[in-house]
Design an enzyme around this catalytic site. Structure first.
Site, PDB file in Angstrom:
ATOM      1  N   LYS A  22       0.841  -1.218   0.000  1.00 12.10           N
ATOM      2  CA  LYS A  22       0.000   0.000   0.000  1.00 12.10           C
ATOM      3  C   LYS A  22       0.868   1.258   0.000  1.00 12.10           C
ATOM      4  CE  LYS A  22      -1.710   1.442   4.039  1.00 12.10           C
ATOM      5  NZ  LYS A  22      -1.398   2.847   4.445  1.00 12.10           N
ATOM      6  N   ASN A  23       1.894   1.277   0.855  1.00  8.99           N
ATOM      7  CA  ASN A  23       2.651   2.525   1.036  1.00  8.99           C
ATOM      8  C   ASN A  23       3.640   2.793  -0.080  1.00  8.99           C
ATOM      9  OD1 ASN A  23       1.116   2.948   3.248  1.00  8.99           O
ATOM     10  ND2 ASN A  23       2.661   2.273   4.731  1.00  8.99           N
ATOM     11  N   CYS A 117      -4.230   7.707   9.773  1.00 11.66           N
ATOM     12  CA  CYS A 117      -4.505   7.130  11.092  1.00 11.66           C
ATOM     13  C   CYS A 117      -4.093   8.088  12.207  1.00 11.66           C
ATOM     14  CB  CYS A 117      -3.737   5.825  11.256  1.00 11.66           C
ATOM     15  SG  CYS A 117      -4.452   4.521  10.262  1.00 11.66           S
ATOM     16  N   ARG A 122       1.268  14.390  13.218  1.00 16.72           N
ATOM     17  CA  ARG A 122       1.883  13.994  11.933  1.00 16.72           C
ATOM     18  C   ARG A 122       2.107  15.238  11.079  1.00 16.72           C
ATOM     19  NH1 ARG A 122      -1.026   8.564   9.893  1.00 16.72           N
ATOM     20  NH2 ARG A 122       1.006   8.207   8.927  1.00 16.72           N
ATOM     21  N   ASP A 305       4.852   0.049  12.038  1.00 13.90           N
ATOM     22  CA  ASP A 305       3.559  -0.484  11.584  1.00 13.90           C
ATOM     23  C   ASP A 305       3.333  -1.925  12.018  1.00 13.90           C
ATOM     24  OD1 ASP A 305       3.475   1.285   8.394  1.00 13.90           O
ATOM     25  OD2 ASP A 305       3.108   1.913  10.466  1.00 13.90           O
ATOM     26  N   ARG A 397      -8.598  -0.181   5.133  1.00 14.30           N
ATOM     27  CA  ARG A 397      -7.754   0.808   4.435  1.00 14.30           C
ATOM     28  C   ARG A 397      -6.467   0.151   3.936  1.00 14.30           C
ATOM     29  NH1 ARG A 397      -7.285   6.313   7.801  1.00 14.30           N
ATOM     30  NH2 ARG A 397      -5.902   6.715   6.052  1.00 14.30           N
TER      31      ARG A 397
END
Ligand code: EPZ
Length: 432
Positions: A22-23, A117, A122, A305, A397
């Site tokens: 995903k990232n 999230c 952030r 993560d 997600r």
């Protein structure tokens, strides 16, 4: 409310195939804006963050053709706007990559401040520092980031912290800038390397991704590409922990073992058996595992993560463990939910002191964010009886077909309306 209902206590067994990262996909999708040619991106995960990103690209006027669940063809020559400021954009983190890509290609961007999230503050000061070093004027007003310049010129940028987002964003902006850009102290995650490889496949000149210094020589233009995303290191790590927590025997396929070294090392340290092959990893845990200490660090350290997942595993292991979160300042929210299942975890500052218990008890729990949600599902899988996990939109997600893949490993898990007693009863009857 939609939720996972789980009848836990069954060791997971069998094979699970990992989807694209995903990232990496978020940065690469944004990178498709850097050319007027067709870009085909394959092995993208079919998860809500990615689907939102693809929708946002379509909303700019670009041509988007979803070839199948895992591949998309994009042509950005028909873009009509450099403003991406609708609610969808503010919902996800990866939307900030539109700033780097639009700035890189069109020298202007207007993008809603990113969401993502809620795992602590952030900021995006390092992204802005990079853009300004390249000559962009940045204005942040009423939740919108405006970036513009006549010309982008390469520069020597030193990141205060190895930010994944800032590293990718600066690469996206610098790949078409005039001259050379050097990024010192960049993030080194596998997805950074994947984005750099994608940009190079388009005719970019990005060297050193994955090391302590990235050097980018600005190209005149970038051409189209067909590119396949690397496997998702965090999805793979999540299934490794799930196998260990349920004392199962699982082969995780379509992975790059090197990307999982920190997780494999920790699992071996606490007594799990790991068997690696070229593109798969087998995790076996036949007995209760033991305690250890974990500190999350930028890659190649233990990934933040994976912190909720390993914390959950250690909550069931023998002895006392300490997990220290050095990346985000509020990533232990799930501990309250674990405590409702009988876990003994005390958070002090950025560390969790975890006194392992031999079993947890069922509860109705809530996913506070993406990775913590996956960790709480693991807690349910490892616990006899029925557990429900709500707010699973967070989990969707970043995990494709999470319940389906877990059922493929023998788990009794389904998506139900947890407030509908008939649906809950039907699930219980189905699994007896
Ligand atoms: C990316 O977030 C990932 N998200 C996160 O994954 C991941 O946890 C994180 O990298 C670290 O690996 C995406 O790629 C979409 P950072 P990002 O910039 O880019 C501080 C998931 O579960 N910082 O490396 O936001 C920041 O506050 C998600 O998939 C600044 O201070 O991470 C944080 O404390 C959750 N200023 C730390 O650095 C900045 O300009 C790491 O942030 C940028 C970051």
């Amino acid at each position: 409310m939609r939720g996972f209902i789980i009848k836990g206590g069954t060791p997971l067994a069998g094979e699970v195939i990992i989807d694209g990262a995903k990232n990496a996909a978020l940065g690469i999708l944004a990178g498709s804006l850097l050319t007027d040619d067709d870009v085909i991106i394959e092995n993208i995960p079919d998860v809500s963050d990615i689907n939102l990103m693809i929708k946002a690209i379509g909303n700019t006027g670009a041509r988007v053709d979803r070839l199948d669940a895992h591949s998309v063809k994009i042509n950005c020559s028909t873009i009509e706007t450099y403003a991406l400021d609708n609610d969808d954009i503010g919902k996800m983190r990866g939307s900030y990559y539109f700033i780097g890509a639009l700035l890189g290609k069109y020298k202007q961007a207007s993008v809603a401040f990113p969401g993502g999230c809620d795992i602590g503050s952030r900021p995006i000061d390092q992204h802005i520092k990079g853009f300004e070093a390249l000559g962009a004027n940045i204005k942040v007003e009423s939740g919108i980031i405006e970036a513009s310049t006549k010309e982008l010129k390469g520069n020597h940028i030193y990141l205060d912290s190895p930010s994944v987002g800032a590293t990718i964003n600066i690469m996206l902006a610098a790949v078409l800038a005039k001259g050379q850009t050097i990024i010192e102290n960049p993030a080194k995650e596998p997805h950074i390397v994947d984005v750099a490889n994608f940009l190079n496949s388009m005719g970019g000149n990005v060297k050193g991704a994955g090391t302590d210094v990235i050097r980018i020589k600005g190209a005149e233009r970038l051409h189209g590409s067909t590119y396949s995303i690397i496997p998702d290191q965090i999805e793979a790590g999540t299934y490794m922990i799930a196998a260990a927590a349920t004392r199962g025997d699982v082969v995780i396929k379509n992975i790059i073992p090197k990307h999982l070294e920190a997780i494999s090392a920790k699992l071996v340290e606490i007594g799990a058996e790991i068997e690696e092959s070229d593109d798969s990893i087998r995790v076996v845990a036949t007995k209760r595992l033991s305690h250890t200490n974990v500190k999350t660090l930028p890659y190649p350290g233990f990934p933040t993560d994976m912190q909720p997942q390993i914390s959950t595993l250690l909550a069931l292991s023998e002895g006392t463990s300490i997990v220290t979160e050095t990346i985000f300042d509020n990533r232990f929210k799930f501990v309250d939910e674990l405590a409702r299942m009988g876990a003994h975890v005390k958070v002090e500052g950025n560390s969790a002191i975890i006194e392992g218990v031999d079993r947890l008890s069922n509860a109705r729990i809530y996913a506070p964010d993406l990775r913590a949600g996956a960790a709480l599902v693991i807690a349910g899988l490892a616990t006899e009886g029925i557990t429900t996990v709500q707010q699973i939109e967070y989990i969707e997600r970043g995990y494709e077909r999470f319940d389906e893949k877990l059922r493929g490993l023998g788990a009794a898990i389904a998506i139900v309306n947890v407030d509908d007693s008939n649906e809950v009863e039907k699930f219980k009857l189905r699994i007896v």
